[in-house]
Design a protein around this motif. Structure first.
Motif, PDB file in Angstrom:
ATOM      1  N   ARG A 227      75.571  14.886 105.332  1.00 11.83           N
ATOM      2  CA  ARG A 227      74.191  15.237 104.950  1.00 11.83           C
ATOM      3  C   ARG A 227      73.340  14.032 104.604  1.00 11.83           C
ATOM      4  O   ARG A 227      72.131  14.060 104.777  1.00 11.83           O
ATOM      5  CB  ARG A 227      74.203  16.181 103.757  1.00 11.83           C
ATOM      6  CG  ARG A 227      74.584  17.575 104.102  1.00 11.83           C
ATOM      7  CD  ARG A 227      74.335  18.482 102.944  1.00 11.83           C
ATOM      8  NE  ARG A 227      74.810  19.818 103.251  1.00 11.83           N
ATOM      9  CZ  ARG A 227      74.381  20.890 102.644  1.00 11.83           C
ATOM     10  NH1 ARG A 227      73.486  20.782 101.684  1.00 11.83           N
ATOM     11  NH2 ARG A 227      74.853  22.064 102.956  1.00 11.83           N
ATOM     12  N   HIS A 228      73.967  12.993 104.067  1.00 10.37           N
ATOM     13  CA  HIS A 228      73.207  11.827 103.608  1.00 10.37           C
ATOM     14  C   HIS A 228      73.492  10.581 104.450  1.00 10.37           C
ATOM     15  O   HIS A 228      73.353   9.461 103.956  1.00 10.37           O
ATOM     16  CB  HIS A 228      73.505  11.568 102.127  1.00 10.37           C
ATOM     17  CG  HIS A 228      73.126  12.718 101.260  1.00 10.37           C
ATOM     18  ND1 HIS A 228      71.819  13.000 100.926  1.00 10.37           N
ATOM     19  CD2 HIS A 228      73.880  13.690 100.689  1.00 10.37           C
ATOM     20  CE1 HIS A 228      71.788  14.088 100.177  1.00 10.37           C
ATOM     21  NE2 HIS A 228      73.026  14.523 100.018  1.00 10.37           N
ATOM     22  N   ALA A 229      73.837  10.786 105.691  1.00 10.11           N
ATOM     23  CA  ALA A 229      74.165   9.674 106.588  1.00 10.11           C
ATOM     24  C   ALA A 229      73.051   8.630 106.669  1.00 10.11           C
ATOM     25  O   ALA A 229      73.345   7.431 106.592  1.00 10.11           O
ATOM     26  CB  ALA A 229      74.525  10.203 107.971  1.00 10.11           C
ATOM     27  N   PRO A 230      71.790   9.012 106.790  1.00 11.53           N
ATOM     28  CA  PRO A 230      70.744   7.986 106.872  1.00 11.53           C
ATOM     29  C   PRO A 230      70.691   7.089 105.628  1.00 11.53           C
ATOM     30  O   PRO A 230      70.480   5.880 105.739  1.00 11.53           O
ATOM     31  CB  PRO A 230      69.450   8.793 107.018  1.00 11.53           C
ATOM     32  CG  PRO A 230      69.869  10.089 107.614  1.00 11.53           C
ATOM     33  CD  PRO A 230      71.232  10.363 107.014  1.00 11.53           C
ATOM     34  N   ALA A 231      70.896   7.658 104.468  1.00 14.34           N
ATOM     35  CA  ALA A 231      70.848   6.869 103.226  1.00 14.34           C
ATOM     36  C   ALA A 231      72.036   5.920 103.110  1.00 14.34           C
ATOM     37  O   ALA A 231      71.959   4.909 102.417  1.00 14.34           O
ATOM     38  CB  ALA A 231      70.811   7.794 102.017  1.00 14.34           C
ATOM     39  N   LEU A 232      73.118   6.236 103.808  1.00 12.64           N
ATOM     40  CA  LEU A 232      74.335   5.419 103.729  1.00 12.64           C
ATOM     41  C   LEU A 232      74.492   4.484 104.925  1.00 12.64           C
ATOM     42  O   LEU A 232      75.470   3.754 105.004  1.00 12.64           O
ATOM     43  CB  LEU A 232      75.562   6.324 103.602  1.00 12.64           C
ATOM     44  CG  LEU A 232      75.595   7.175 102.331  1.00 12.64           C
ATOM     45  CD1 LEU A 232      76.659   8.255 102.450  1.00 12.64           C
ATOM     46  CD2 LEU A 232      75.845   6.306 101.125  1.00 12.64           C
ATOM     47  N   ALA A 233      73.533   4.520 105.833  1.00 14.64           N
ATOM     48  CA  ALA A 233      73.606   3.680 107.030  1.00 14.64           C
ATOM     49  C   ALA A 233      73.720   2.208 106.633  1.00 14.64           C
ATOM     50  O   ALA A 233      73.048   1.734 105.724  1.00 14.64           O
ATOM     51  CB  ALA A 233      72.379   3.899 107.900  1.00 14.64           C
TER      52      ALA A 233
ATOM     53  N   PHE B  86      81.304  15.433 111.207  1.00 18.74           N
ATOM     54  CA  PHE B  86      81.948  14.235 110.652  1.00 18.74           C
ATOM     55  C   PHE B  86      82.471  13.345 111.774  1.00 18.74           C
ATOM     56  O   PHE B  86      82.325  12.124 111.723  1.00 18.74           O
ATOM     57  CB  PHE B  86      83.074  14.640 109.704  1.00 18.74           C
ATOM     58  CG  PHE B  86      83.658  13.471 108.947  1.00 18.74           C
ATOM     59  CD1 PHE B  86      82.936  12.849 107.932  1.00 18.74           C
ATOM     60  CD2 PHE B  86      84.909  12.979 109.273  1.00 18.74           C
ATOM     61  CE1 PHE B  86      83.466  11.782 107.245  1.00 18.74           C
ATOM     62  CE2 PHE B  86      85.442  11.905 108.582  1.00 18.74           C
ATOM     63  CZ  PHE B  86      84.718  11.300 107.577  1.00 18.74           C
ATOM     64  N   ARG B  87      83.050  13.936 112.790  1.00 20.86           N
ATOM     65  CA  ARG B  87      83.554  13.130 113.928  1.00 20.86           C
ATOM     66  C   ARG B  87      82.410  12.410 114.638  1.00 20.86           C
ATOM     67  O   ARG B  87      82.546  11.282 115.052  1.00 20.86           O
ATOM     68  CB  ARG B  87      84.339  13.988 114.901  1.00 20.86           C
ATOM     69  CG  ARG B  87      85.693  14.374 114.365  1.00 20.86           C
ATOM     70  CD  ARG B  87      86.564  14.996 115.449  1.00 20.86           C
ATOM     71  NE  ARG B  87      87.827  15.397 114.894  1.00 20.86           N
ATOM     72  CZ  ARG B  87      88.881  14.610 114.781  1.00 20.86           C
ATOM     73  NH1 ARG B  87      88.799  13.353 115.172  1.00 20.86           N
ATOM     74  NH2 ARG B  87      90.009  15.057 114.278  1.00 20.86           N
ATOM     75  N   ARG B  88      81.266  13.091 114.789  1.00 23.80           N
ATOM     76  CA  ARG B  88      80.101  12.438 115.397  1.00 23.80           C
ATOM     77  C   ARG B  88      79.621  11.279 114.522  1.00 23.80           C
ATOM     78  O   ARG B  88      79.197  10.248 115.013  1.00 23.80           O
ATOM     79  CB  ARG B  88      78.968  13.438 115.612  1.00 23.80           C
ATOM     80  CG  ARG B  88      79.080  14.231 116.885  1.00 23.80           C
ATOM     81  CD  ARG B  88      77.804  14.968 117.205  1.00 23.80           C
ATOM     82  NE  ARG B  88      77.472  16.003 116.258  1.00 23.80           N
ATOM     83  CZ  ARG B  88      77.968  17.239 116.264  1.00 23.80           C
ATOM     84  NH1 ARG B  88      78.819  17.578 117.207  1.00 23.80           N
ATOM     85  NH2 ARG B  88      77.609  18.105 115.336  1.00 23.80           N
ATOM     86  N   LEU B  89      79.688  11.463 113.211  1.00 20.94           N
ATOM     87  CA  LEU B  89      79.230  10.440 112.287  1.00 20.94           C
ATOM     88  C   LEU B  89      80.088   9.186 112.367  1.00 20.94           C
ATOM     89  O   LEU B  89      79.562   8.075 112.378  1.00 20.94           O
ATOM     90  CB  LEU B  89      79.254  10.998 110.853  1.00 20.94           C
ATOM     91  CG  LEU B  89      78.840  10.046 109.747  1.00 20.94           C
ATOM     92  CD1 LEU B  89      77.367   9.683 109.892  1.00 20.94           C
ATOM     93  CD2 LEU B  89      79.104  10.668 108.390  1.00 20.94           C
ATOM     94  N   ILE B  90      81.414   9.366 112.414  1.00 18.48           N
ATOM     95  CA  ILE B  90      82.281   8.187 112.438  1.00 18.48           C
ATOM     96  C   ILE B  90      82.340   7.608 113.833  1.00 18.48           C
ATOM     97  O   ILE B  90      82.631   6.482 114.047  1.00 18.48           O
ATOM     98  CB  ILE B  90      83.691   8.464 111.889  1.00 18.48           C
ATOM     99  CG1 ILE B  90      84.407   9.561 112.667  1.00 18.48           C
ATOM    100  CG2 ILE B  90      83.618   8.824 110.429  1.00 18.48           C
ATOM    101  CD1 ILE B  90      85.854   9.737 112.266  1.00 18.48           C
TER     102      ILE B  90
END
Length: 80
Positions: free
Chosen positions: A19-25, A76-80
């Motif tokens: 959910r917070h992928a952009p903030a953790l980029a 999650f797989r797309r994120l990693i």
């Protein structure tokens, strides 16, 4: 950032990361998940009847093959 989580905490951490992928980029992130039911829990299956009566959505979402866990795994797989 190192996340150490046990059981349901692992599901929560993965949901937060998605959910917070952009903030953790750009951050280096490590995960240590201990006994996290990423594919669901057979114990949740046993509680499914009681959960439907009491409307405990969490139990339903932790059941094996739940749509929530499938979506989380895909995201999650797309994120990693």
């Amino acid at each position: 950032i190192l996340f150490v989580a046990h059981s349901l905490g692992g599901i929560i951490v993965r949901e937060v990361l998605v959910r917070h992928a952009p903030a953790l980029a750009g951050k280096r992130i490590g995960l240590l998940l201990v006994a996290s039911p990423s594919a669901g829990s057979k114990y949740a299956q046993f509680l499914a009847t009681a959960a439907s009566v009491t409307r405990q959505r969490l139990v339903e979402e932790l059941a094996t093959k739940s749509p929530f866990l499938r979506r989380l795994e895909d995201d999650f797989r797309r994120l990693i």
